[in-house]
Each structure stands twice: as structure tokens, then as C-alpha cells.
Design a protein around this motif. Structure first.
Motif, PDB file in Angstrom:
ATOM      1  N   SER A 133      29.181 -61.916  34.258  1.00 12.01           N
ATOM      2  CA  SER A 133      28.158 -61.685  35.407  1.00 12.01           C
ATOM      3  C   SER A 133      28.158 -62.704  36.652  1.00 12.01           C
ATOM      4  O   SER A 133      28.150 -63.865  36.263  1.00 12.01           O
ATOM      5  N   SER A 134      28.142 -62.227  37.779  1.00 12.77           N
ATOM      6  CA  SER A 134      28.004 -63.376  38.808  1.00 12.77           C
ATOM      7  C   SER A 134      26.536 -63.190  39.314  1.00 12.77           C
ATOM      8  O   SER A 134      26.343 -63.914  40.459  1.00 12.77           O
ATOM      9  N   ASP A 135      25.637 -62.564  38.657  1.00 12.39           N
ATOM     10  CA  ASP A 135      24.309 -62.099  39.085  1.00 12.39           C
ATOM     11  C   ASP A 135      23.371 -62.710  38.249  1.00 12.39           C
ATOM     12  O   ASP A 135      21.975 -63.111  38.565  1.00 12.39           O
ATOM     13  N   ALA A 136      23.407 -62.910  36.929  1.00  7.54           N
ATOM     14  CA  ALA A 136      22.464 -63.353  36.031  1.00  7.54           C
ATOM     15  C   ALA A 136      22.347 -64.825  36.112  1.00  7.54           C
ATOM     16  O   ALA A 136      23.311 -65.716  36.344  1.00  7.54           O
ATOM     17  N   TYR A 137      21.078 -65.117  36.223  1.00  4.60           N
ATOM     18  CA  TYR A 137      20.638 -66.717  36.567  1.00  4.60           C
ATOM     19  C   TYR A 137      19.422 -66.958  35.299  1.00  4.60           C
ATOM     20  O   TYR A 137      19.347 -68.040  35.300  1.00  4.60           O
ATOM     21  N   ASN A 138      18.890 -66.275  34.858  1.00  4.84           N
ATOM     22  CA  ASN A 138      17.820 -66.599  33.933  1.00  4.84           C
ATOM     23  C   ASN A 138      17.907 -65.894  32.822  1.00  4.84           C
ATOM     24  O   ASN A 138      17.910 -64.598  32.853  1.00  4.84           O
ATOM     25  N   LEU A 139      18.236 -66.385  31.486  1.00  2.00           N
ATOM     26  CA  LEU A 139      18.677 -65.728  30.322  1.00  2.00           C
ATOM     27  C   LEU A 139      17.487 -66.170  29.294  1.00  2.00           C
ATOM     28  O   LEU A 139      16.731 -67.280  29.236  1.00  2.00           O
ATOM     29  N   PHE A 140      16.630 -65.178  28.742  1.00  2.00           N
ATOM     30  CA  PHE A 140      15.818 -65.517  27.903  1.00  2.00           C
ATOM     31  C   PHE A 140      15.989 -65.103  26.590  1.00  2.00           C
ATOM     32  O   PHE A 140      16.275 -63.867  26.326  1.00  2.00           O
ATOM     33  N   TYR A 141      15.838 -66.028  25.306  1.00  2.00           N
ATOM     34  CA  TYR A 141      16.117 -65.718  24.074  1.00  2.00           C
ATOM     35  C   TYR A 141      14.962 -65.907  23.190  1.00  2.00           C
ATOM     36  O   TYR A 141      13.996 -66.811  23.536  1.00  2.00           O
ATOM     37  N   VAL A 142      14.863 -65.072  22.318  1.00  2.00           N
ATOM     38  CA  VAL A 142      13.562 -65.317  21.302  1.00  2.00           C
ATOM     39  C   VAL A 142      14.434 -65.528  19.908  1.00  2.00           C
ATOM     40  O   VAL A 142      15.229 -65.331  19.723  1.00  2.00           O
ATOM     41  N   LYS A 143      13.620 -66.585  19.185  1.00  2.00           N
ATOM     42  CA  LYS A 143      13.951 -66.902  17.940  1.00  2.00           C
ATOM     43  C   LYS A 143      13.927 -65.688  17.156  1.00  2.00           C
ATOM     44  O   LYS A 143      12.980 -64.874  17.045  1.00  2.00           O
ATOM     45  N   GLU A 144      15.023 -65.484  16.327  1.00  2.00           N
ATOM     46  CA  GLU A 144      15.237 -64.202  15.567  1.00  2.00           C
ATOM     47  C   GLU A 144      14.163 -64.001  14.694  1.00  2.00           C
ATOM     48  O   GLU A 144      13.581 -62.911  14.576  1.00  2.00           O
ATOM     49  N   SER A 145      13.528 -64.915  13.748  1.00  2.00           N
ATOM     50  CA  SER A 145      12.364 -65.026  13.001  1.00  2.00           C
ATOM     51  C   SER A 145      11.254 -64.574  13.570  1.00  2.00           C
ATOM     52  O   SER A 145      10.535 -63.843  13.226  1.00  2.00           O
TER      53      SER A 145
END
Length: 158
Positions: free
Chosen positions: A107-119
Motif C-alpha cells: 500500500s502506498s496510502d497506509a500510514y497509521n496501523l492499529f494493532y490490538v494485543k491478541e489476548s
């Protein structure tokens, strides 16, 4: 480790000659899961749950859209102003385990990625499901739904 991890990509470079911020268009592959190692040699697994995208070539113009996952179902949607679209295959340009890297596009557009702890994600989903019935009875519909919802996250398990 934090429950929510925000990864921001440095997408803009300042041009001293023009005084503008130009967008860096290098494509980036988005991992659906991240394993972050701690200093104690253990690791924490994170699941991608939202992507903020900037469509445009500079910091002075463009349009923002978001791709986000419904935590209780694992289904992804794209949000673009007043339009919501189902993303059958999840977020654009994302990688699951087993994705052929030779065919993957970034992706040339993604700039903020949000991840959540699996647990944390699993606890949140279970809390939402059991809020309908705090004590699921063996063989009940709540127990069945809990099992079915847990299957949504099999792709994220190691």
C-alpha cells in the motif's frame, strides 16, 4: 506491552526548495499479525484491527479513508465519508500467514496501523458475548456462539 499498538509510517518528506511536504509513495506490506519480542525474550502477539489511509500526493491535499475490523465478528469494513463497504478479504494489501510474497502488492496510502494485543481482543469478544448471559450453560446458544466466534480468529492463532 500496551494493549493497543499504533504504528505510524513516516510518509512525508519536507522539500526545502519548495517548502512542501511531499508524500513518500513506497509501497508497504501490512502484516495481519505482529509478534513483538520483549527484553525478557518472550513475545506478545498483536492483531491488525484498523488501517488509516491517506489518498493523495502531498500533506496539503488528499482524502482519508479507514479500514477497520469488527472485533466481535472479525469482519472488515472500509469507511469513506458516508460510505461503508464490506471487505471480504480483509484490509487492502495485508498479509496472512502463507501469502505468496512474490504476488503481494504493498500500500502506498497506509500510514497509521492499529494493532490490538491478541489476548485483549479475545477477552473483549468474550466479554461482549457473555454480556448477554454472564453464565453460559453447557450446550446453550451462548456457548455455541462463543465457540463460533472463536473460530473467526483461527487465522490469527499460531
Amino acid at each position: 506491552m500496551p494493549s493497543v499498538l499504533n504504528v505510524q509510517l513516516a510518509r512525508y518528506a519536507y522539500n526545502y526548495q519548495t517548502g512542501d511536504k511531499k508524500k513518500i509513495m513506497n509501497p508497504v506490506l501490512l502484516n495481519r499479525t505482529l509478534k513483538v519480542k520483549t527484553k525478557h525474550k518472550s513475545s506478545t502477539k498483536y492483531v491488525l484491527y484498523a488501517v488509516q489511509n491517506h489518498l493523495g500526493k502531498s500533506a496539503l491535499s488528499g482524502h482519508y479513508i479507514a479500514e477497520a475490523m469488527d472485533w466481535s465478528t472479525g469482519i472488515w469494513f472500509q469507511y469513506d465519508d458516508d460510505s461503508v463497504t464490506l471487505l471480504k478479504d480483509g484490509p487492502s494489501y495485508s498479509l496472512n500467514d502463507g501469502t505468496d510474497l512474490k504476488k503481494a502488492k504493498g500500500s502506498s496510502d497506509a500510514y497509521n496501523l492499529f494493532y490490538v494485543k491478541e489476548s485483549c481482543l479475545q477477552k473483549s469478544v468474550m466479554a461482549q458475548i457473555t454480556s448477554y448471559s454472564p453464565h453460559p450453560i453447557k450446550g446453550s446458544i451462548i456457548e455455541k456462539v462463543c465457540f463460533e466466534r472463536s473460530q473467526c480468529y483461527d487465522d490469527y492463532k499460531t
